[in-house]
Design an enzyme around this catalytic site. Structure first.
Site, PDB file in Angstrom:
ATOM      1  N   SER A 415       0.826  -1.203   0.000  1.00 40.23           N
ATOM      2  CA  SER A 415       0.000   0.000   0.000  1.00 40.23           C
ATOM      3  C   SER A 415       0.860   1.252   0.000  1.00 40.23           C
ATOM      4  O   SER A 415       0.343   2.355  -0.071  1.00 40.23           O
ATOM      5  CB  SER A 415      -0.925  -0.003   1.211  1.00 40.23           C
ATOM      6  OG  SER A 415      -0.155  -0.093   2.386  1.00 40.23           O
ATOM      7  N   HIS A 436      -2.545  -2.552  -5.809  1.00 44.26           N
ATOM      8  CA  HIS A 436      -2.943  -2.179  -4.448  1.00 44.26           C
ATOM      9  C   HIS A 436      -4.460  -2.262  -4.315  1.00 44.26           C
ATOM     10  O   HIS A 436      -5.179  -1.374  -4.752  1.00 44.26           O
ATOM     11  CB  HIS A 436      -2.414  -0.759  -4.161  1.00 44.26           C
ATOM     12  CG  HIS A 436      -2.825  -0.231  -2.823  1.00 44.26           C
ATOM     13  ND1 HIS A 436      -2.893   1.115  -2.528  1.00 44.26           N
ATOM     14  CD2 HIS A 436      -3.196  -0.872  -1.690  1.00 44.26           C
ATOM     15  CE1 HIS A 436      -3.287   1.271  -1.285  1.00 44.26           C
ATOM     16  NE2 HIS A 436      -3.483   0.091  -0.758  1.00 44.26           N
ATOM     17  N   GLU A 448      -5.503   0.383  -7.193  1.00 45.78           N
ATOM     18  CA  GLU A 448      -4.420   1.278  -7.618  1.00 45.78           C
ATOM     19  C   GLU A 448      -3.361   0.394  -8.273  1.00 45.78           C
ATOM     20  O   GLU A 448      -2.855  -0.532  -7.635  1.00 45.78           O
ATOM     21  CB  GLU A 448      -3.819   1.965  -6.384  1.00 45.78           C
ATOM     22  CG  GLU A 448      -3.866   3.450  -6.400  1.00 45.78           C
ATOM     23  CD  GLU A 448      -3.178   4.072  -5.174  1.00 45.78           C
ATOM     24  OE1 GLU A 448      -3.064   5.280  -5.140  1.00 45.78           O
ATOM     25  OE2 GLU A 448      -2.756   3.347  -4.249  1.00 45.78           O
ATOM     26  N   ASN A 486      -2.684   6.826  -0.569  1.00 46.24           N
ATOM     27  CA  ASN A 486      -2.180   6.919   0.800  1.00 46.24           C
ATOM     28  C   ASN A 486      -1.242   8.105   1.006  1.00 46.24           C
ATOM     29  O   ASN A 486      -1.123   8.608   2.116  1.00 46.24           O
ATOM     30  CB  ASN A 486      -1.504   5.605   1.201  1.00 46.24           C
ATOM     31  CG  ASN A 486      -2.548   4.556   1.559  1.00 46.24           C
ATOM     32  OD1 ASN A 486      -3.706   4.895   1.768  1.00 46.24           O
ATOM     33  ND2 ASN A 486      -2.154   3.303   1.621  1.00 46.24           N
TER      34      ASN A 486
END
Ligand code: 3H9
Length: 708
Positions: A415, A436, A448, A486
């Site tokens: 991540s 991800h 992702e 993130n």
């Protein structure tokens, strides 16, 4: 006649074929073509019946959404209303059979309901999905559907927008007949069969309009559901109002009410944002340097390393798409736990009616387990889903290098970690990519897809393509710590902590963002994801903390106390055995003690400041990602936030939202925060430039696209 609408005649039956690829959208030109076909039919007495059919893969999938932008911006001054055209079909004096395959959505279903009969392939679907675009049916759909299918079904379809399968549509009276194949021949035969009959007009039917008492109960329940399930959205309530008009008013008056509500919705910011999201979802699939013709690699079997929450979820995603999965763990106990969790999740889906027993049994059969890497020798792709630790990930990839066949895709579910460093554990970085998934992987739509420096175009094209097959929205991003989602989420959650440190209560911060439309407040989200994940990353990577910038400290303290969030029964909130949160007064006291010790002045903080600080910090980081090229376009960031982080779709995503507020205003507010709070609020250079030029992120992205 135009190329878009063709008229032919067989055996006294006129066939009107709509041919506007890819989805036969009912554009102004298609409407004009239909009008021309009707004019010919009207003066041809030899026509005993009419069939409408779509060429290519579908019937009409709706009005042409691209034309809405022209209407609301004033570029298209007037678009001929569809309603009179549909009345003309209904009043044709000869039976009209609508032949449906693929999808009859929105204006497509409205067109179909103006016919006298509807025949469909059993695989077809119908629906009024307009609410998903922030509008309501605008061509009498809210008036004809209750007359055809009853008030309850019409309210459900118009307010929720979900597609309805042909079999269900047949039961509710929307369709008259289903066939398996040869739709055109069946429709012509149907038209001949009913040619001598009096054609029933949907708008004149009254048998399903219900009694005032029944309707009042249906409408009240629908409004309550809409307020709960489609929080903040205007269109579902407008759709219910329009259907209510159908229950009370004659057809023409009901249509006027529908038009009034449709126009109001069409010009709303919500509709613009949702239409942006609709096209955005399709735009992100287009990668400027990965052409459509790029060869796709076969992915007929998949290996997953790690049977924890993420690995198990990913295994289910592939199994649900019918792809066999080999799930690996280091010991039998971990494997048993993983499989037990998968079974539990399927059992819950079964209980909720999402899947049938047969579907679940078949999916479970597709998931095999192993303790041995050697079994990965024949799979087409492996996804590593082990603990977020670089050394461990590299170890896994060196094993994959050893056992996997040449050309197999080697993906990491990391991540945040550097995909190139992970790839360096192999001699085939061309085959390495980040995939991800978001937790829970079997539910969340976002995927992702992280491109390493050497990832091949074939591997990228393959992952983008199978994301759709998996029911996900794949968004390609560049490689950096945290990627797009993130990396933006870090500052967003840090700002939420700062607000608490400065005197806002935990609930005030979460409520302000919930009221803004976020699915959950940022602190509650931390509890859900587990506070220990970020804590561990911060401890392992102290070098990532920029010197001289303020650092949030509450979450570190919570973790030191063992408060990791929901999984430990406490984090920012306390949780009961059903994970129901409640405020923890003891923690509030502790926080005030910690902030006093740190010498942070306390003050009242408004909901507006909470929202601006949290959302603008997302925007500011998004601007940096855009300029660095980590995100391809601003819409990519929007789609990531809409599908992975609970950003309200009716605000279009953080970058679209900033564009609608105006970048000048956003930048000024950020400068104000910088002066008042500190240098972590320095505006991103791109944001400063665009705000000075009076431009938007969307304009910047389209210029970049044109330059590519
Ligand atoms: C409406 O009808 C209002 C009415 O009440 C009347 C008012 C007066 N228009 O999704 P895909 C494009 S509102 C223009 O990848 P799939 C799409 O952008 C409308 N373009 O294919 C894409 O373009 P590109 C109500 C449209 O097979 C290409 O077609 N109807 C439209 O996965 C392929 O689309 C809806 O909301 C459109 N209506 O799914 C239905 N629809 O290739 C919206 C699609 O350049 N559409 N495009 O990226 C869908 O749900 C799906 O497209 C559908 C096909 C299920 C039909």
């Amino acid at each position: 006649m135009t190329d878009l609408v063709q008229l032919t005649k067989t055996d006294g039956i006129a066939v009107v074929t709509i041919n506007n690829p890819p989805v036969n959208a009912l554009s102004a030109a298609v409407s004009a073509g239909i009008a021309a076909a009707l004019a010919q039919i009207e003066k041809d007495d030899s026509v005993k019946g009419v069939v409408f059919i779509g060429a290519g893969r579908t019937f009409v999938a709706g009005a042409d959404i691209k034309e809405f932008g022209g209407l609301t911006s004033g570029k298209i001054i007037c678009r001929e209303s569809l309603k009179p055209l549909l009345m003309r079909i209904e009043d044709l004096g000869r039976p009209v059979v609508m032949a449906i395959h693929g999808t009859a959505f929105g204006g497509g279903l409205e067109l179909a309901m103006a016919g006298h009969y509807r025949i469909a392939l059993s695989r077809a679907q119908v629906g009024q999905p307009e609410v998903k675009l922030g509008i309501i049916p605008g061509a009498a759909g809210t008036q004809r559907l209750p007359r055809l299918a009853g008030v309850a079904k019409a309210v459900e379809m118009c307010a929720e927008g979900a597609p309805v399968k042909a079999e269900d549509a047949l039961k509710s009276g929307i369709l008259d007949r289903l066939v398996e194949d040869d739709l055109l021949a069946a429709a012509i035969a149907f038209a001949k069969e009913v040619a001598a009959k009096r054609a029933p007009k949907t708008r004149e039917r009254n048998d399903k309009r219900g009694t005032p008492e029944q309707n009042a109960a249906i409408l009240a329940a629908a409004r309550e559901t809409a307020r709960k399930k489609q929080r903040g959205l205007l269109a579902p309530l407008a759709a219910i109002d329009a259907v209510e008009a159908a229950t009370k008013l004659p057809f023409e008056e009901g249509c006027k009410k529908e038009e009034e509500l449709f126009t109001k919705c069409l010009f709303s910011d919500q509709a613009k944002s949702l239409i942006h999201a609709f096209f955005g979802e399709r735009e992100v699939a287009k990668i400027p340097d990965v052409p459509k013709e790029t060869p796709i690699l076969p992915v007929n079997s998949v290996g997953v390393v790690g049977a924890g929450t993420m690995g198990g979820g990913i295994a289910m995603v592939f199994a649900n798409a019918g792809i066999p999965v080999l799930l690996k763990e280091t010991d039998q106990a971990a494997l048993d736990r993983g499989i037990a969790n998968i079974r539990k999740t399927y059992a819950n889906s079964l209980k909720r009616g999402r899947f049938t027993q047969q579907f679940v049994d078949e999916r479970l059969k597709l998931i095999r387990t192993t303790l041995d890497y050697e079994e990965f020798a024949h799979v087409d792709m492996v996804i590593e889903a082990v603990f977020e630790n670089m050394a461990l990930k590299k170890e896994v990839f060196s094993e994959l290098e050893r056992v996997c066949k040449p050309g197999a895709i080697l993906a990491s579910n990391t991540s945040s970690l550097n995909i190139d460093e992970i790839a360096s554990a192999t001699s085939r970085p061309l085959s390495v990519i980040g995939t991800h998934f978001f937790s829970p992987a079997n539910v969340m739509r976002l995927l992702e897809i992280v491109r390493g420096a050497a990832t091949s175009k074939e591997v990228i094209a393959t992952c983008m393509q199978f994301s759709k097959k998996l029911g996900k929205v794949g968004v390609l991003v560049g490689n950096c710590m945290g990627f797009v989602g993130n990396r933006m989420f870090g500052p967003y959650r840090r700002e939420a902590q700062f607000l608490v440190e400065e005197g806002a209560s935990i609930e005030a911060v979460d409520n302000a963002l919930y009221e803004f439309g976020m699915a959950m407040g940022p602190l509650a989200t931390g509890d859900l994801a587990g506070l220990d994940v970020g804590w561990r990353i911060r401890k392992e990577n102290p070098h990532l903390q920029k010197a001289g910038l303020r650092r949030a400290f509450i979450e570190d303290r919570l973790c030191e106390l063992g408060r990791f969030g929901q999984k430990t029964g406490a984090g920012w909130y306390k949780y009961d055995e059903n994970r129901k949160p409640s405020p923890d007064p003891q923690l509030a006291g502790l926080i005030r003690q910690w902030t006093a010790e740190a010498g942070i002045p306390q003050r009242q903080i408004s909901a507006d400041e909470i929202v601006d600080r949290c959302i603008y910090t997302l925007v500011n980081e998004g601007a940096r990602l855009l300029e660095e090229g980590i995100a391809l376009r601003s819409v990519d960031i929007d789609i990531i936030y809409l599908n992975g982080y609970g950003f309200p779709a009716y605000r279009g995503g953080p970058m679209w939202y900033a564009d609608t507020v105006g970048l000048k205003k956003v930048c000024e507010r950020i400068r104000e925060f910088q002066q008042r709070l500190g240098n972590w609020w320095e505006p991103a250079p791109l944001l400063q430039r665009l705000s000075e030029q009076g431009k938007t992120f969307a304009e910047f992205s389209s210029r970049q696209g044109a330059a590519a």
